[in-house]
Design an enzyme around this catalytic site. Structure first.
Site, PDB file in Angstrom:
ATOM      1  N   ARG A 140       0.859  -1.200   0.000  1.00  0.00           N
ATOM      2  CA  ARG A 140       0.000   0.000   0.000  1.00  0.00           C
ATOM      3  C   ARG A 140       0.883   1.234   0.000  1.00  0.00           C
ATOM      4  O   ARG A 140       1.763   1.367   0.847  1.00  0.00           O
ATOM      5  CB  ARG A 140      -0.875   0.040   1.260  1.00  0.00           C
ATOM      6  CG  ARG A 140      -1.790  -1.105   1.407  1.00  0.00           C
ATOM      7  CD  ARG A 140      -2.873  -0.807   2.429  1.00  0.00           C
ATOM      8  NE  ARG A 140      -2.393  -0.383   3.738  1.00  0.00           N
ATOM      9  CZ  ARG A 140      -3.182  -0.084   4.743  1.00  0.00           C
ATOM     10  NH1 ARG A 140      -4.497  -0.138   4.595  1.00  0.00           N
ATOM     11  NH2 ARG A 140      -2.700   0.273   5.899  1.00  0.00           N
ATOM     12  N   THR A 196      -1.600   7.499   0.219  1.00  0.00           N
ATOM     13  CA  THR A 196      -2.902   7.338  -0.436  1.00  0.00           C
ATOM     14  C   THR A 196      -3.564   5.999  -0.108  1.00  0.00           C
ATOM     15  O   THR A 196      -4.754   5.813  -0.370  1.00  0.00           O
ATOM     16  CB  THR A 196      -2.739   7.396  -1.962  1.00  0.00           C
ATOM     17  OG1 THR A 196      -1.892   6.304  -2.355  1.00  0.00           O
ATOM     18  CG2 THR A 196      -2.095   8.699  -2.405  1.00  0.00           C
ATOM     19  N   ASP A 240       0.768  -3.814  12.043  1.00  0.00           N
ATOM     20  CA  ASP A 240       1.231  -4.098  10.681  1.00  0.00           C
ATOM     21  C   ASP A 240       1.694  -5.553  10.628  1.00  0.00           C
ATOM     22  O   ASP A 240       2.717  -5.926  11.219  1.00  0.00           O
ATOM     23  CB  ASP A 240       2.376  -3.141  10.320  1.00  0.00           C
ATOM     24  CG  ASP A 240       2.762  -3.285   8.852  1.00  0.00           C
ATOM     25  OD1 ASP A 240       3.099  -4.419   8.428  1.00  0.00           O
ATOM     26  OD2 ASP A 240       2.708  -2.294   8.117  1.00  0.00           O
ATOM     27  N   ASP A 275       5.320  -6.236   9.305  1.00  0.00           N
ATOM     28  CA  ASP A 275       6.349  -5.814  10.262  1.00  0.00           C
ATOM     29  C   ASP A 275       6.405  -6.753  11.462  1.00  0.00           C
ATOM     30  O   ASP A 275       7.483  -7.102  11.946  1.00  0.00           O
ATOM     31  CB  ASP A 275       6.067  -4.386  10.746  1.00  0.00           C
ATOM     32  CG  ASP A 275       6.443  -3.341   9.697  1.00  0.00           C
ATOM     33  OD1 ASP A 275       7.170  -3.705   8.747  1.00  0.00           O
ATOM     34  OD2 ASP A 275       5.984  -2.194   9.816  1.00  0.00           O
TER      35      ASP A 275
HETATM   36  C1  PRP Z   1      -0.714  -5.098   4.240  1.00  0.00           C
HETATM   37  C2  PRP Z   1      -1.449  -6.416   4.269  1.00  0.00           C
HETATM   38  C3  PRP Z   1      -2.300  -6.353   3.052  1.00  0.00           C
HETATM   39  C4  PRP Z   1      -2.649  -4.901   2.967  1.00  0.00           C
HETATM   40  C5  PRP Z   1      -4.072  -4.715   3.422  1.00  0.00           C
HETATM   41  O1  PRP Z   1       0.346  -5.125   3.347  1.00  0.00           O
HETATM   42  O2  PRP Z   1      -0.587  -7.532   4.301  1.00  0.00           O
HETATM   43  O3  PRP Z   1      -1.656  -6.787   1.869  1.00  0.00           O
HETATM   44  O4  PRP Z   1      -1.742  -4.207   3.836  1.00  0.00           O
HETATM   45  O5  PRP Z   1      -4.451  -3.407   3.295  1.00  0.00           O
HETATM   46  P1  PRP Z   1      -5.636  -2.930   2.324  1.00  0.00           P
HETATM   47  O6  PRP Z   1      -6.749  -3.897   2.544  1.00  0.00           O
HETATM   48  O7  PRP Z   1      -5.930  -1.563   2.815  1.00  0.00           O
HETATM   49  O8  PRP Z   1      -5.116  -2.942   0.930  1.00  0.00           O
HETATM   50  P2  PRP Z   1       1.354  -3.880   3.220  1.00  0.00           P
HETATM   51  O9  PRP Z   1       0.823  -2.853   2.300  1.00  0.00           O
HETATM   52  O10 PRP Z   1       1.715  -3.408   4.599  1.00  0.00           O
HETATM   53  O11 PRP Z   1       2.589  -4.542   2.477  1.00  0.00           O
HETATM   54  P3  PRP Z   1       3.759  -5.449   3.088  1.00  0.00           P
HETATM   55  O12 PRP Z   1       3.121  -6.735   3.544  1.00  0.00           O
HETATM   56  O13 PRP Z   1       4.665  -5.670   1.926  1.00  0.00           O
HETATM   57  O14 PRP Z   1       4.392  -4.718   4.223  1.00  0.00           O
HETATM   58  N1  URA Z   2      -2.126  -3.799   6.870  1.00  0.00           N
HETATM   59  C1  URA Z   2      -1.721  -4.322   8.040  1.00  0.00           C
HETATM   60  O1  URA Z   2      -0.708  -5.030   8.100  1.00  0.00           O
HETATM   61  N2  URA Z   2      -2.439  -4.064   9.145  1.00  0.00           N
HETATM   62  C2  URA Z   2      -3.540  -3.304   9.120  1.00  0.00           C
HETATM   63  O2  URA Z   2      -4.186  -3.116  10.167  1.00  0.00           O
HETATM   64  C3  URA Z   2      -3.947  -2.763   7.883  1.00  0.00           C
HETATM   65  C4  URA Z   2      -3.221  -3.042   6.767  1.00  0.00           C
END
Ligand code: PRP
Ligand code: URA
Length: 215
Positions: free
Chosen positions: A110, A114, A206, A209
């Protein structure tokens, strides 16, 4: 949106073992190693539920005592698709239960300000038309990542897709069902809402993380 208002295509897997493990995962004091192990354990329980209606056929076999028509899974192999990064936390447990499944990966993150999903990687097995896809991501927040992942899979030929997450927000469920009403959604919990940064409340923070210790 509470459980009684959910459409039939949404299943909340509120088994006591799932809920207990999820509580431990939500706790901010839980270290990454334990968080990873709990997610793997929960994925086994979710896999059991998401596979409940897979198509079956029978095959003639001989037990040591008699011949029988025995049930087996029908059709081509399953495909488990991990949305990177955090989907990988669910992947190993799913593969423990479905060891001969093929594996696809979709890289999506994400955009911070935005919250728009950005796709950076896409690789799935060939022959998607005839396969059942299980798409994994622990978090369904705004729903943007899930909608884009399913759209990309359909564009590549996938027709039977199920989406599996750990924690979903009402907005995320609505958005995914709105864009892809044919995709059943499975979640361990349906949480209250999103905060102004798009994080699920109460959620678990997260997921990427916490899994990989990157913060
Ligand atoms: C997180 C999670 C989803 C997304 C959900 O990934 O693992 O893929 O956010 O959010 P949404 O429903 O609002 O799209 P992130 O963007 O943190 O990526 P990452 O796992 O690579 O850190
Ligand atoms: N992605 C995450 O990892 N946690 C949240 O709560 C939302 C998006």
């Amino acid at each position: 949106m509470d459980k009684t208002q959910l459409p039939k295509t949404v299943t909340v897997v509120d088994h006591p073992l799932v809920l207990h493990k999820l509580t431990l995962m939500r706790d901010k004091h839980t270290p990454s190693a334990v968080f990873r192990q709990l997610l793997r354990e929960i994925s086994l329980l979710l896999a059991y539920e998401v596979a409940r209606d897979l198509p079956m056929t029978t095959q003639t076999i001989e037990t040591p005592l008699a011949e029988m028509e025995a049930p087996i899974l029908k059709g081509k192999k399953l495909v488990i698709v991990s949305i990177l990064r955090a989907g990988n936390g669910l992947l190993e447990g799913m593969l423990d239960l479905m060891p001969s499944a093929r594996v696809g990966h979709i890289g999506i993150y994400r955009e911070h300000d935005t919250l728009t999903p950005v796709e950076y990687y896409f690789k799935i097995p060939a022959g998607g038309e005839a396969r059942d896809f299980f798409v994994l991501d622990p978090m369904l927040a705004t729903g943007g990542s899930a909608v884009d992942a399913v759209t990309a899979l359909k564009r590549a030929g996938a027709q039977r897709i199920r989406f599996l997450c750990l924690v979903a927000s009402p907005d995320g469920v609505r958005r995914l069902l709105g864009a892809h009403p044919d995709v059943p959604v499975y979640a361990a919990a349906l949480d209250r809402t999103l905060n102004d940064k798009g994080y699920i409340l109460p959620g678990l923070g997260d997921a990427g993380d916490r899994l990989f210790g990157t913060r």
